[in-house]
Design a protein around this motif. Structure first.
Motif, PDB file in Angstrom:
ATOM      1  N   ALA A 183       0.835  -1.209   0.000  1.00 20.68           N
ATOM      2  CA  ALA A 183       0.000   0.000   0.000  1.00 20.68           C
ATOM      3  C   ALA A 183       0.869   1.259   0.000  1.00 20.68           C
ATOM      4  O   ALA A 183       0.565   2.246  -0.681  1.00 20.68           O
ATOM      5  N   TYR A 184       1.963   1.243   0.757  1.00 23.23           N
ATOM      6  CA  TYR A 184       2.876   2.387   0.751  1.00 23.23           C
ATOM      7  C   TYR A 184       3.614   2.486  -0.582  1.00 23.23           C
ATOM      8  O   TYR A 184       3.950   3.583  -1.045  1.00 23.23           O
ATOM      9  N   GLU A 185       3.869   1.353  -1.204  1.00 20.67           N
ATOM     10  CA  GLU A 185       4.504   1.357  -2.524  1.00 20.67           C
ATOM     11  C   GLU A 185       3.584   2.035  -3.545  1.00 20.67           C
ATOM     12  O   GLU A 185       4.036   2.837  -4.360  1.00 20.67           O
ATOM     13  N   LEU A 186       2.290   1.723  -3.494  1.00 14.68           N
ATOM     14  CA  LEU A 186       1.346   2.381  -4.398  1.00 14.68           C
ATOM     15  C   LEU A 186       1.277   3.881  -4.131  1.00 14.68           C
ATOM     16  O   LEU A 186       1.184   4.687  -5.067  1.00 14.68           O
ATOM     17  N   GLU A 187       1.326   4.263  -2.871  1.00 18.63           N
ATOM     18  CA  GLU A 187       1.328   5.692  -2.543  1.00 18.63           C
ATOM     19  C   GLU A 187       2.520   6.387  -3.194  1.00 18.63           C
ATOM     20  O   GLU A 187       2.377   7.469  -3.783  1.00 18.63           O
ATOM     21  N   GLU A 188       3.681   5.759  -3.125  1.00 19.55           N
ATOM     22  CA  GLU A 188       4.882   6.336  -3.739  1.00 19.55           C
ATOM     23  C   GLU A 188       4.734   6.393  -5.256  1.00 19.55           C
ATOM     24  O   GLU A 188       5.072   7.403  -5.893  1.00 19.55           O
ATOM     25  N   LEU A 189       4.214   5.335  -5.862  1.00 20.90           N
ATOM     26  CA  LEU A 189       4.053   5.300  -7.315  1.00 20.90           C
ATOM     27  C   LEU A 189       3.087   6.372  -7.808  1.00 20.90           C
ATOM     28  O   LEU A 189       3.373   7.085  -8.779  1.00 20.90           O
ATOM     29  N   PHE A 190       1.931   6.496  -7.165  1.00 23.88           N
ATOM     30  CA  PHE A 190       0.926   7.453  -7.616  1.00 23.88           C
ATOM     31  C   PHE A 190       1.360   8.894  -7.371  1.00 23.88           C
ATOM     32  O   PHE A 190       0.822   9.810  -7.990  1.00 23.88           O
ATOM     33  N   SER A 191       2.313   9.112  -6.476  1.00 17.46           N
ATOM     34  CA  SER A 191       2.831  10.464  -6.268  1.00 17.46           C
ATOM     35  C   SER A 191       3.933  10.812  -7.267  1.00 17.46           C
ATOM     36  O   SER A 191       4.307  11.973  -7.386  1.00 17.46           O
ATOM     37  N   ARG A 192       4.433   9.790  -8.000  1.00 13.30           N
ATOM     38  CA  ARG A 192       5.547  10.018  -8.939  1.00 13.30           C
ATOM     39  C   ARG A 192       5.144   9.981 -10.406  1.00 13.30           C
ATOM     40  O   ARG A 192       5.707  10.702 -11.227  1.00 13.30           O
ATOM     41  N   LEU A 220      -7.582   8.525  -6.174  1.00 14.31           N
ATOM     42  CA  LEU A 220      -7.489   7.342  -7.028  1.00 14.31           C
ATOM     43  C   LEU A 220      -6.589   6.290  -6.401  1.00 14.31           C
ATOM     44  O   LEU A 220      -6.917   5.093  -6.393  1.00 14.31           O
ATOM     45  N   MET A 221      -5.448   6.721  -5.850  1.00 10.49           N
ATOM     46  CA  MET A 221      -4.539   5.777  -5.202  1.00 10.49           C
ATOM     47  C   MET A 221      -5.237   5.062  -4.046  1.00 10.49           C
ATOM     48  O   MET A 221      -5.191   3.834  -3.929  1.00 10.49           O
ATOM     49  N   MET A 222      -5.936   5.831  -3.195  1.00 15.91           N
ATOM     50  CA  MET A 222      -6.613   5.222  -2.054  1.00 15.91           C
ATOM     51  C   MET A 222      -7.754   4.305  -2.499  1.00 15.91           C
ATOM     52  O   MET A 222      -7.990   3.253  -1.901  1.00 15.91           O
ATOM     53  N   ALA A 223      -8.447   4.674  -3.580  1.00 18.35           N
ATOM     54  CA  ALA A 223      -9.504   3.815  -4.111  1.00 18.35           C
ATOM     55  C   ALA A 223      -8.919   2.504  -4.614  1.00 18.35           C
ATOM     56  O   ALA A 223      -9.501   1.432  -4.412  1.00 18.35           O
ATOM     57  N   CYS A 224      -7.761   2.578  -5.270  1.00 17.00           N
ATOM     58  CA  CYS A 224      -7.087   1.355  -5.727  1.00 17.00           C
ATOM     59  C   CYS A 224      -6.680   0.482  -4.547  1.00 17.00           C
ATOM     60  O   CYS A 224      -6.821  -0.743  -4.583  1.00 17.00           O
ATOM     61  N   VAL A 225      -6.175   1.097  -3.491  1.00 21.36           N
ATOM     62  CA  VAL A 225      -5.786   0.345  -2.295  1.00 21.36           C
ATOM     63  C   VAL A 225      -7.006  -0.346  -1.695  1.00 21.36           C
ATOM     64  O   VAL A 225      -6.975  -1.538  -1.352  1.00 21.36           O
ATOM     65  N   GLU A 226      -8.122   0.402  -1.556  1.00 16.59           N
ATOM     66  CA  GLU A 226      -9.341  -0.184  -0.993  1.00 16.59           C
ATOM     67  C   GLU A 226      -9.839  -1.330  -1.864  1.00 16.59           C
ATOM     68  O   GLU A 226     -10.282  -2.369  -1.349  1.00 16.59           O
ATOM     69  N   TYR A 227      -9.782  -1.161  -3.174  1.00 17.80           N
ATOM     70  CA  TYR A 227     -10.212  -2.217  -4.087  1.00 17.80           C
ATOM     71  C   TYR A 227      -9.326  -3.459  -3.956  1.00 17.80           C
ATOM     72  O   TYR A 227      -9.820  -4.589  -3.841  1.00 17.80           O
ATOM     73  N   LEU A 228      -8.019  -3.252  -3.941  1.00 21.77           N
ATOM     74  CA  LEU A 228      -7.089  -4.383  -3.875  1.00 21.77           C
ATOM     75  C   LEU A 228      -7.238  -5.153  -2.569  1.00 21.77           C
ATOM     76  O   LEU A 228      -7.049  -6.371  -2.528  1.00 21.77           O
TER      77      LEU A 228
END
Length: 389
Positions: A183-192, A220-228
């Motif tokens: 989840a933190y990896e996705l946060e980093e990706l969506f911020s970059r 969008l990042m948080m929605a993806c995290v919730e979905y996953l």
């Protein structure tokens, strides 16, 4: 007095059987059955609070600054509080510029808890709940999930300075690796990177639909995290793996995990080490055979590496059901969730509630002294917020 083994007594067999089938249904569920509207709503609620929340925060800050929390009954008699944290950061803002718990605010937490409460190890709190020892008033236990390296270098020195014990729950398969908590990896990706590129790389129709809704990158990042989180664990790993293949990023120091020598150092300093599975799957999203494998592997690895068999467990993402809890009872004396609330001798030791520590110390004081103990005050705040909408 309720003992650990009574929590999964035969009277609950029907619940356990039902949970077994529910776990199996979860694993077979199509991704198209995930309610994306609900996923987006949860993401927005976590990131885009209503303006009335600022009023509520102001009330909490005023209560703290005026010392009103000292007039409350604090933790009720025969009750205890378990706080949960993950990591403490050097900077006071995260990748989106949002407030995060940094070392200065965390020290305010610790100073407040040392002054107003009686911090104990989680195992001591469990002994009090089970009736083996007396449960003194105003007891609180601090817990940290996942096993981040900054727990040793940023958290432990502050705790030691104030003489406060804590329990650290370790994900054994990530110790000593360069892995990410996804989840933190996705946060980093969506911020970059541009969100449309990330959604395409996922190769998942539901994420593609989320990407077409015009959401801000953070929502969008948080929605993806919730979905996953709602997918079977292996399906989630497949999607995250496709992202990693296209957008590999090295783990940063803030998200790096402890090594085994560092875990042992925490133990040598007198802190308690608990189990948090081997791979950190949401246990209601894997088969029961995999749940048992995760529990056993984590417990046995900790015993091998530390020379002490752990008795405490933290469910990843706080998720459990009767069947998962029944399996946890085979390996651990007590386990904690992320269900919010206070503990009492009537609490099931295998599903103990915890209070997620907020960032400002004023909100922590409110959580401990009003929100979970003064229903009239909580109801009044809810009424005010509803009226102001």
């Amino acid at each position: 007095m309720k003992q650990t083994h009574t929590f999964v007594a035969s009277a609950r067999r029907n619940q356990v059987d039902l949970a077994r089938s529910r776990n199996q249904v979860d694993l077979a569920r199509s991704r198209n059955q995930v309610d994306l509207e609900r996923v987006v709503l949860r993401a927005r609620m976590g990131i885009e609070p209503r303006w009335t929340s600022w009023v509520t925060r102001g009330v909490k800050a005023l209560s703290y600054n005026l010392g009103l929390h000292l007039a409350s009954r604090s933790v009720r008699a025969r009750h205890a509080a378990i706080l949960f944290y993950h990591k403490v950061q050097r900077r006071p803002v995260g990748v989106w510029g949002e407030p995060v718990l940094d070392v200065r605010e965390f020290e305010r937490h610790v100073a407040f808890l040392a002054r107003e409460y009686r911090p104990v190890l989680l195992s001591e709190l469990v002994a009090g709940l089970s009736g083996r020892v007396g449960l003194p008033p105003k007891v609180v236990a601090l817990t940290f999930d996942d096993g981040y390296r900054n727990n040793l270098y940023l958290v432990a020195p502050i705790l030691s300075r104030y003489g406060i014990p804590a329990t650290f729950f370790v994900t054994t398969g990530l110790v000593g690796t360069d892995g990410w908590m996804w989840a933190y990896e996705l946060e980093e990706l969506f911020s970059r990177y541009p969100p449309e590129q990330l959604c395409r790389a996922c190769g998942d129709p539901a994420i593609t639909r989320l990407g077409s809704l015009g959401l801000s990158p953070r929502v969008l990042m948080m929605a993806c995290v919730e979905y996953l989180k709602e997918l079977p664990h292996e399906s989630m790993l497949d999607i995250v793996g496709r992202l990693r293949a296209v957008f590999p990023i090295p783990v940063n120091d803030e998200n790096r995990f402890l090594s085994w020598e560092e875990v042992r150092e925490l133990s040598r300093q007198g802190f308690e080490i608990g189990a948090h599975t081997e791979r950190h799957p949401i246990l209601t999203r894997v088969s029961l055979a995999e749940v048992e494998r995760e529990l056993r592997a984590c417990r046995d690895t900790l015993e091998e590496k530390l020379g002490v068999r752990p008795t405490l467990f933290s469910y990843p993402n706080g998720a459990t059901n009767p069947a998962v809890t029944a399996l946890a009872s085979r390996y651990f004396e007590a386990a904690v969730t992320t269900r919010s609330g206070l503990c009492s001798p009537e609490s099931g030791l295998l599903e103990l509630p915890r209070i997620g520590a907020p960032v400002p110390v004023s909100e922590l004081a409110f959580e401990l002294t009003w929100n979970h103990q003064e229903p009239a005050v909580k109801h009044w705040l809810e009424e005010v917020s509803g009226w102001m909408r």
